[in-house]
Enzyme design. Structure first.
Site, PDB file in Angstrom:
ATOM      1  N   ASP A  82       0.846  -1.174   0.000  1.00 38.24           N
ATOM      2  CA  ASP A  82       0.000   0.000   0.000  1.00 38.24           C
ATOM      3  C   ASP A  82       0.885   1.228   0.000  1.00 38.24           C
ATOM      4  OD1 ASP A  82      -2.317   1.391  -0.156  1.00 38.24           O
ATOM      5  OD2 ASP A  82      -3.233   0.494   1.607  1.00 38.24           O
ATOM      6  N   THR A  83       0.269   2.358  -0.274  1.00 39.47           N
ATOM      7  CA  THR A  83       0.988   3.561  -0.632  1.00 39.47           C
ATOM      8  C   THR A  83       0.086   4.745  -0.322  1.00 39.47           C
ATOM      9  OG1 THR A  83       2.034   2.332  -2.447  1.00 39.47           O
ATOM     10  CG2 THR A  83       2.116   4.701  -2.626  1.00 39.47           C
ATOM     11  N   ILE A  84       0.614   5.960  -0.421  1.00 38.90           N
ATOM     12  CA  ILE A  84      -0.254   7.137  -0.457  1.00 38.90           C
ATOM     13  C   ILE A  84       0.033   7.901  -1.737  1.00 38.90           C
ATOM     14  CG2 ILE A  84      -0.438   7.355   2.049  1.00 38.90           C
ATOM     15  CD1 ILE A  84       1.590   9.951   0.160  1.00 38.90           C
ATOM     16  N   GLN A 137       4.214   8.350  -2.464  1.00 35.97           N
ATOM     17  CA  GLN A 137       5.223   8.016  -1.457  1.00 35.97           C
ATOM     18  C   GLN A 137       4.796   6.763  -0.710  1.00 35.97           C
ATOM     19  OE1 GLN A 137       5.972   9.342   2.423  1.00 35.97           O
ATOM     20  NE2 GLN A 137       7.489   7.808   1.928  1.00 35.97           N
ATOM     21  N   MET A 150      -2.909   4.744  -5.992  1.00 34.73           N
ATOM     22  CA  MET A 150      -1.938   3.955  -5.239  1.00 34.73           C
ATOM     23  C   MET A 150      -2.340   2.484  -5.186  1.00 34.73           C
ATOM     24  SD  MET A 150      -2.964   5.657  -1.628  1.00 34.73           S
ATOM     25  CE  MET A 150      -4.655   5.864  -1.135  1.00 34.73           C
TER      26      MET A 150
END
Length: 562
Positions: free
Chosen positions: A371-373, A389, A453
């Site tokens: 997972d990511t933002i 990021q 994301m």
């Protein structure tokens, strides 16, 4: 006129029993209307971070300042997806020069960790957690590269809101509480994790106020001491000492020698729109490869939600991901044929392999995990930032350096240990990267800053957003809320192939008829929950300069402007 009361009464009765999906305007699947503003816009995956970014704009900061501030805040309030222990990529539209700039702020593998180490320990792949997958965190250097080139407010002012929230605490959202609780059984065995994220014996519950004093102190040092405070000061020494104690290889020298790289974004034109991605070591060009192939079809005529469209999309994705598995890696170590891969001629060649009637079974598919933002910002001058990021695998490696308040990433897991592979592990090398920001221009003017994301999901969703907007005529919020298509496979971008064709997951909203037709074409359908990404976007009207913002209804996202 005497019939009007009856008509109105009927409308009132109908409204009382109408579906929640009935909307006065827009598609039935849209969760909300677009946000529209003139002076600035911020869209992030967490409302508190959106508000911090918007406050920075109102204080006179520009889109770059707002992006850094929002990213710092996300590292605090959404540690399940990002933080200063991870990497960063960004695309910036600079209103002054009227150009796009790309930043690769991803870190490299430890110099003292060699391929021979993995061979001696009979490892066929790099572990997902612990000290071995840790690479240099590039996010902080990325902030200062962005700020040095484009920023306006001092970093002390930009990081101040997050420092204040870290000291006083913030109420944890339902989604983040769920993800933290999910990570705890895996990561709590590593020293420092429980101290930071389980201060009372468990991860915080929904609505519980969470304080991270250690992160506040770390950010204060960065705000006053600059990027060297992180890479050459006490923070770097603490990271190095901790990693050594944990049996890791990341050293002070690895941190001190880190640099980010300004890169030229690459693009392909899709029906008159120039879609921009960053070149490898990221996977962004997979979206361009998919779009190049789909441009050869009458997608609009197929219709959204049709089996014909979904089949064509999935098959094009498979072809693009074969190249992703083989070629995408650190260009400093490989001669990657990026221009050829994203060319129209190559797309036409690849399409000869696409069977419009049957699902292909031989693929090299990617890993849809982690997972990511993603966030995007825009200001009244016309500057726009597309920034992504991540730590990878949600909260990262589990390596939580003593007293610093954050976790180090595990991006090194994505290296291959297969001899001859482009992404083969080597010291001082950047791993294949899943996180990708995107941008779209039309006639040389900024049109759209967006991202979705979520690991290997991202190129697929980038292509779907573009198709939803351009081929299917959806507005910005509808394009993100529309039900999504996800093709998945069990192999990784490490050269490991598979031969069963993988499987297709469809969000609710696609008809039973469509699903039956896909099965008849040879696709394997499988329900997947929570793997469809997280979308944020800002669209700029080229005539008026008005901004339209949209955010992800599947998560905590919020777009806000003024």
């Amino acid at each position: 006129m005497r019939f009007l009361p009856c008509i109105f009464a009927s409308l009132i009765v109908f409204s009382q029993f109408s579906s929640a999906y009935d909307r006065i305007t827009g598609e039935t699947f849209a969760s909300r209307s677009e946000v529209i503003a003139t002076n600035g816009m911020v869209a992030t995956s967490q409302p508190l971070a959106t508000q911090v970014g918007l406050d920075i704009l109102k204080q006179g900061g520009n889109a770059i300042d707002a992006a850094i501030a929002a990213n710092a805040m996300l590292g605090l309030v959404e540690p399940t997806g990002n933080g200063i222990g991870g990497d960063l990529f960004a695309i910036v539209w600079d209103a002054k020069t009227k150009q796009l700039y790309g930043l690769n702020a991803s870190g490299r593998s430890p110099q003292s960790l060699t391929l021979e180490y993995f061979k001696q320990n009979d490892m066929e792949k790099i572990p997902s957690h612990g000290p071995l997958p840790v690479s240099v965190p590039g996010a902080v250097d990325g902030w200062f590269e962005l700020h040095g080139k484009f920023g306006s407010l001092p970093m002390t002012e930009i990081l101040s809101p997050t420092i204040d929230y870290a000291k006083k605490g913030f109420p944890v959202s339902e989604l983040i509480a769920w993800y933290m609780n999910r990570s705890a059984p895996i990561l709590s065995k590593y020293e420092g994790f429980a101290e930071t994220y389980m201060p009372y014996g468990a991860t915080p519950k929904k609505g519980e106020v969470f304080v991270n004093q250690n992160l506040a102190v770390t950010l204060e040092k960065i705000a006053t001491g600059g990027r060297d405070a992180f890479y050459k000061g006490d923070i770097a020494r603490t990271i190095a000492a901790y990693m050594k104690e944990q049996g890791g290889f990341l050293s002070y020298e690895d941190l001190a020698s880190h640099t980010s790289t300004w890169v030229e974004p690459v693009s392909s034109n899709y029906r008159g729109y120039d879609v921009w991605e960053l070149p490898p070591n990221s996977q962004g060009i997979a979206a361009l490869q998919i779009l190049n192939m789909l441009e050869q079809f009458d997608i609009e005529g197929m219709g959204f939600g049709s089996a014909e469209y979904i089949h064509t999309f999935v098959e094009a994705k498979k072809l693009a991901f074969e190249d992703r598995a083989k070629y995408y890696a650190d260009p400093a170590f490989n001669d990657i044929p990026t221009d050829w891969l994203i060319s129209k001629e190559y797309a036409r060649q690849r399409l000869k392999l696409l069977d419009q009637q049957r699902a292909s079974k031989r693929i090299d598919a990617g890993l849809n995990e982690g997972d990511t933002i993603y966030l995007t910002t825009a200001d009244k001058e016309g500057n726009m930032v597309s920034l992504i990021q991540s730590n990878y695998r949600g909260m990262g490696s589990g390596m939580t350096p003593t007293g610093l308040g954050f976790i180090l990433q595990d991006r090194g897991e994505l290296f291959s240990l297969q001899e001859g592979h482009f992404n083969l592990y080597a010291p001082g090398k950047r791993p294949f990267h899943t996180i990708i920001p995107a941008f779209v221009t039309k006639n040389g003017k900024p049109w759209l800053s967006f991202g979705v994301m979520g690991g290997g999901t991202q190129p697929q969703m980038h292509a779907q957003i573009i198709i939803n907007l351009i081929d299917f005529g959806m507005n910005l919020q509808e394009a993100g809320d529309a039900p999504r298509i996800l093709h998945s496979g069990s192999s990784q971008p490490t050269g490991t192939s598979m031969t069963d064709g993988g499987y297709v997951s469809l969000e609710s909203g696609f008809s039973a008829k469509t699903r039956r037709e896909l099965v008849q074409k040879g696709h394997v359908l499988r329900d997947v929950s929570g793997s469809y990404g997280g979308y944020q976007a800002i669209l700029r009207d080229p005539k008026t300069g008005v901004y339209f913002g949209a955010s992800e209804s599947r998560k905590d996202g919020q777009a806000s402007g003024y």
